[in-house]
Design an enzyme around this catalytic site. Structure first.
Site, PDB file in Angstrom:
ATOM      1  N   ALA A  14      12.246 -10.307  -0.633  1.00  0.00           N
ATOM      2  CA  ALA A  14      10.824 -10.458  -0.339  1.00  0.00           C
ATOM      3  C   ALA A  14      10.485 -11.931  -0.197  1.00  0.00           C
ATOM      4  O   ALA A  14      11.204 -12.794  -0.714  1.00  0.00           O
ATOM      5  CB  ALA A  14       9.992  -9.834  -1.456  1.00  0.00           C
ATOM      6  N   CYS A  15       9.400 -12.203   0.476  1.00  0.00           N
ATOM      7  CA  CYS A  15       8.886 -13.547   0.631  1.00  0.00           C
ATOM      8  C   CYS A  15       8.730 -14.175  -0.756  1.00  0.00           C
ATOM      9  O   CYS A  15       8.247 -13.510  -1.656  1.00  0.00           O
ATOM     10  CB  CYS A  15       7.532 -13.467   1.334  1.00  0.00           C
ATOM     11  SG  CYS A  15       6.821 -15.038   1.723  1.00  0.00           S
TER      12      CYS A  15
END
Lengths: 76, 376
Positions: A14-15
């Site tokens: 994920a970011c």
């Protein structure tokens, strides 16, 4: 298909991790070499594009295959 | 570990106009498209990927002891940046839990009024998107108008108040956000009302929202009176609640008016919009309190965080209501249209029941501002 000096698997991350890992991998290749990045986070698309631009790297190509986003970035 | 702030706490600050400094670390395109706004909100944009080698450059904009809330798309990058900042000696850093995604889903309820016979009317502001929805309560019943997708918020609120949601109403087929009306009615065993002229292509059962068929909340205490008012869509229907409140949907806002083009019908519908704003509404009492389904500017939030205005006052100061010449009005409305909302066609299809995207996809479809108004 262009020849990549290195392939980074950032799938499932994920970011901000796809960009963080990409930045690190870029440090390990030579100027003019191409890094191939695989990611599944949708946000990676605009972030990697913006990041490459801000670092002067060239986003040579991108593709989407079976929900995997692929990027080819040429190091400045 | 850095500290977090919830969307609820941030919403209270925005509404209470507390001085708030935000560092938005999304990329600049996303930031320019849509950001946290408020009279007392100051926002700085610096993409997180420019801060990976160090956050010292931030000291040009933020002092180390200043309170700052770091915001990103979903909460991951903001947490990383907040930690980097703490390591670099910033002492008062928070990160917004869930990022802009959570911000776009937060609903902040504000009581608008006490109604006849012990009833009450609440407005739910979706601060991250500028959507407004409503709940009218009387005796042990509630009616929800223009419900957003986060139906659990209305269900919890009704539960706290000890009331059952009997009716859900959409003033029109929405194109900027996914309606929660149908789902909410299914959950609570209520009835979903939709204007029939907007419902030609829907795939589900609904009760036609027609002028003359009043809806009551509680035994007979609160009257919800539909008033056909086309122009934003062909079916757009306003609601007069308790003879005092005019829910205008996307036809009339506090500082602007609705746009007629979201089904590609600007030229066809501009005449209806004119008729509704310059005749139908004008025939109503000036003392009605207008409660719209959107706001566009944070200045529209009142002291208590509510968005409302007296109809007579809007005829004095809303620029969209000051255009006497019909051709000038037509030109203003059809030539001044802002960009269409993101994914508006898919949102319409979803609200018609023709598409059924997964939750995550629905969230993505709604990202961004609402853009439902024409500014004169």
């Amino acid at each position: 298909m262009m020849e990549a000096a290195k392939v980074l698997d950032a799938k499932g991350m994920a970011c901000p991790m796809p960009v963080v890992k990409t930045k690190k991998a870029m440090e390990e290749i030579n100027s003019g070499d191409i890094l191939e990045v695989h990611a599944t986070d949708k946000g990676a698309k605009s972030d990697l594009t913006a990041w490459a631009k801000s670092g002067g790297h060239e986003l040579v190509d991108q593709a989407e295959e079976d929900d995997v986003l692929k990027f080819w970035i040429k190091k400045a | 570990m850095s500290q977090s702030i919830t969307t609820k706490e941030l919403a209270r600050r925005v509404v209470n106009r507390e001085d708030t400094w935000i560092l938005d670390v999304r990329n600049t395109d996303e930031f320019d498209d849509w950001k946290i706004e408020g009279d007392s909100v100051h926002v700085i944009n610096e993409p997180y990927f420019n801060l990976l080698d160090g956050v010292e450059t931030l000291t040009e904009k933020i002092s180390k002891d200043q309170e700052i809330i770091v915001v990103c798309a979903k909460g991951g990058s903001s947490q990383m940046v907040a930690e980097l900042m703490e390591e670099a000696g910033f002492t008062n850093v928070y990160d917004l839990e869930g990022g802009m995604k959570a911000w776009s889903e937060h609903l902040e309820p504000v009581k608008i009024a006490d109604l006849n016979g012990g009833g009450s009317l609440y407005q739910f502001a979706r601060l991250g998107k500028g959507c407004l929805s409503y709940m009218a309560i009387s005796e042990n019943e509630a009616t929800v108008i223009d419900a957003n997708r986060m139906t659990d918020v209305y269900e919890r609120f009704a539960e706290e108040k000890g009331v059952t949601i009997k009716h859900t109403i959409d003033t029109h087929l929405h194109a900027d956000h996914i309606s929660g009306g149908r789902q909410l009615a299914e959950h609570t065993g209520g009835t979903y009302h939709l204007p029939p002229k907007d419902a030609g292509d829907v795939t589900f059962d609904y009760k036609p929202l027609d002028e003359g068929n009043d809806i009551t909340v509680g035994n007979t205490t609160i009257k919800v009176q539909p008033l056909y008012s086309p122009g934003h869509t062909i079916g757009s229907t306003s609601l007069i609640i308790d003879d005092q409140y005019l829910l205008t949907g996307d036809i009339l806002f506090v500082k602007s008016i609705g746009r007629p083009d979201l089904a590609g019908k600007a030229d066809d519908w501009v005449g209806d919009l004119r008729e509704t704003l310059y005749s139908r509404y004008k025939a109503l009492s000036d003392d009605l309190v207008v409660l719209p389904a959107h706001y566009s500017f944070v200045e529209e939030l009142g002291e208590d965080g509510s968005v409302k205005a007296r109809l007579g006052d809007l005829y004095q100061r809303n620029e969209g209501l000051q255009v006497d010449d019909e051709q000038a009005f037509r030109t203003m409305v059809t030539e001044n249209l802002p960009p269409q909302p993101n994914e508006y066609e898919n949102i319409r299809q979803t609200n018609m029941g023709k598409m059924n995207p997964e939750d995550e996809k629905q969230r993505e479809m709604e990202i961004g501002p609402n853009r439902c108004a024409v500014h004169g």
